[in-house]
Write an enzyme that holds these catalytic residues in place. Structure first.
Site, PDB file in Angstrom:
ATOM      1  N   HIS A  77      11.508 -17.843 -18.592  1.00 34.10           N
ATOM      2  CA  HIS A  77      10.782 -17.806 -19.870  1.00 34.10           C
ATOM      3  C   HIS A  77      10.895 -16.411 -20.497  1.00 34.10           C
ATOM      4  O   HIS A  77      11.133 -16.274 -21.690  1.00 34.10           O
ATOM      5  CB  HIS A  77       9.294 -18.118 -19.666  1.00 34.10           C
ATOM      6  CG  HIS A  77       8.994 -19.516 -19.226  1.00 34.10           C
ATOM      7  ND1 HIS A  77       8.210 -19.798 -18.123  1.00 34.10           N
ATOM      8  CD2 HIS A  77       9.352 -20.716 -19.735  1.00 34.10           C
ATOM      9  CE1 HIS A  77       8.101 -21.107 -17.994  1.00 34.10           C
ATOM     10  NE2 HIS A  77       8.790 -21.689 -18.946  1.00 34.10           N
TER      11      HIS A  77
ATOM     12  N   LYS B 148       1.010 -32.992 -18.257  1.00 33.88           N
ATOM     13  CA  LYS B 148       1.139 -32.693 -16.822  1.00 33.88           C
ATOM     14  C   LYS B 148      -0.184 -32.159 -16.273  1.00 33.88           C
ATOM     15  O   LYS B 148      -0.959 -31.557 -17.003  1.00 33.88           O
ATOM     16  CB  LYS B 148       2.220 -31.622 -16.629  1.00 33.88           C
ATOM     17  CG  LYS B 148       3.552 -32.028 -17.242  1.00 33.88           C
ATOM     18  CD  LYS B 148       4.497 -30.843 -17.274  1.00 33.88           C
ATOM     19  CE  LYS B 148       5.745 -31.166 -18.072  1.00 33.88           C
ATOM     20  NZ  LYS B 148       6.564 -29.987 -18.362  1.00 33.88           N
TER      21      LYS B 148
ATOM     22  N   ARG C 132      18.547 -24.929 -20.317  1.00 33.08           N
ATOM     23  CA  ARG C 132      19.171 -24.399 -19.106  1.00 33.08           C
ATOM     24  C   ARG C 132      20.442 -25.129 -18.749  1.00 33.08           C
ATOM     25  O   ARG C 132      21.437 -24.544 -18.369  1.00 33.08           O
ATOM     26  CB  ARG C 132      18.200 -24.491 -17.924  1.00 33.08           C
ATOM     27  CG  ARG C 132      17.013 -23.577 -18.028  1.00 33.08           C
ATOM     28  CD  ARG C 132      15.933 -23.977 -17.071  1.00 33.08           C
ATOM     29  NE  ARG C 132      15.449 -25.321 -17.412  1.00 33.08           N
ATOM     30  CZ  ARG C 132      14.374 -25.878 -16.898  1.00 33.08           C
ATOM     31  NH1 ARG C 132      13.670 -25.240 -16.008  1.00 33.08           N
ATOM     32  NH2 ARG C 132      13.988 -27.082 -17.267  1.00 33.08           N
TER      33      ARG C 132
ATOM     34  N   SER D  38       9.155 -23.711 -13.681  1.00 33.56           N
ATOM     35  CA  SER D  38       7.807 -23.485 -13.146  1.00 33.56           C
ATOM     36  C   SER D  38       7.552 -24.425 -11.982  1.00 33.56           C
ATOM     37  O   SER D  38       6.926 -24.059 -10.985  1.00 33.56           O
ATOM     38  CB  SER D  38       6.757 -23.717 -14.235  1.00 33.56           C
ATOM     39  OG  SER D  38       6.960 -22.828 -15.299  1.00 33.56           O
TER      40      SER D  38
END
Ligand code: PNS
Length: 162
Positions: free
Chosen positions: A18, A42, A91, A129
């Site tokens: 990040h 989430k 990514r 994460s």
């Protein structure tokens, strides 16, 4: 006129990946709001207040970067902040479908808000994460993946190594 961007996410917790995206965005925009979603679907490990605090500490002194939290539609938040751009990190190909869907939905909701994708350094392409939390919860070292304050917070929360 100031160029303003929003970088939204769950940031549960903020990682070096990040930070790499934020560093890139900060060179392109006068102001970048790192916007932590309050209503993420989430089940987060850290509360919103904790995530905000971890991000603020990690980003202390970064020029033009502000950490904020938001509720509801991202495009509405972006409008309120006078941001025309939403930044997302990309990514790998596996990110694409979800990101594409989100960007197109946001465009449907507000055609004036543009989504741009920034690729983090290749050494962070595997980082998320979720993976960081898993490694930390199993007692592995995450010192190269997250800033020091996050590493300490993970240690406290998960009872692993500081
Ligand atoms: O880091 P994440 O969990 O991939 O971030 C997802 C996030 C918070 C950016 C996304 O869920 C979001 O924008 N939520 C706000 C609600 C919204 O605007 N939904 C419509 C777009 S799909």
């Amino acid at each position: 006129m100031q160029t303003i961007a929003v970088y939204p996410g769950s940031f549960d917790p903020i990682t070096n990946g990040h930070l790499d995206v934020i560093r890139r965005a900060a060179t392109m925009f006068d102001r970048v709001y790192v916007a932590i979603a309050r209503n993420s679907e989430k089940a987060p490990l850290f509360t919103v207040a904790e995530r905000v605090s971890l991000a603020r500490t990690a980003l202390r002194g970064w020029r033009g970067v502000k950490v904020d939290e938001f509720d509801g539609l991202l495009v509405r938040y972006a409008r309120r902040k006078k941001a025309r751009v939403v930044v997302r990190g990309l990514r790998a190909v596996s990110d694409f479908e979800y990101e594409f869907q989100m960007a197109q939905m946001n465009r449907q909701l507000d055609a004036a808000i543009e989504t741009i994708f920034l690729m983090p350094k290749d050494e962070y392409t595997f980082l998320s994460s979720r993976v960081v939390k898993e490694v930390a919860s199993l007692g592995g070292s995450v010192s190269t993946f997250v800033p020091r304050n996050v590493e300490q917070a993970l240690g406290k929360k998960l009872g692993g190594m500081p």
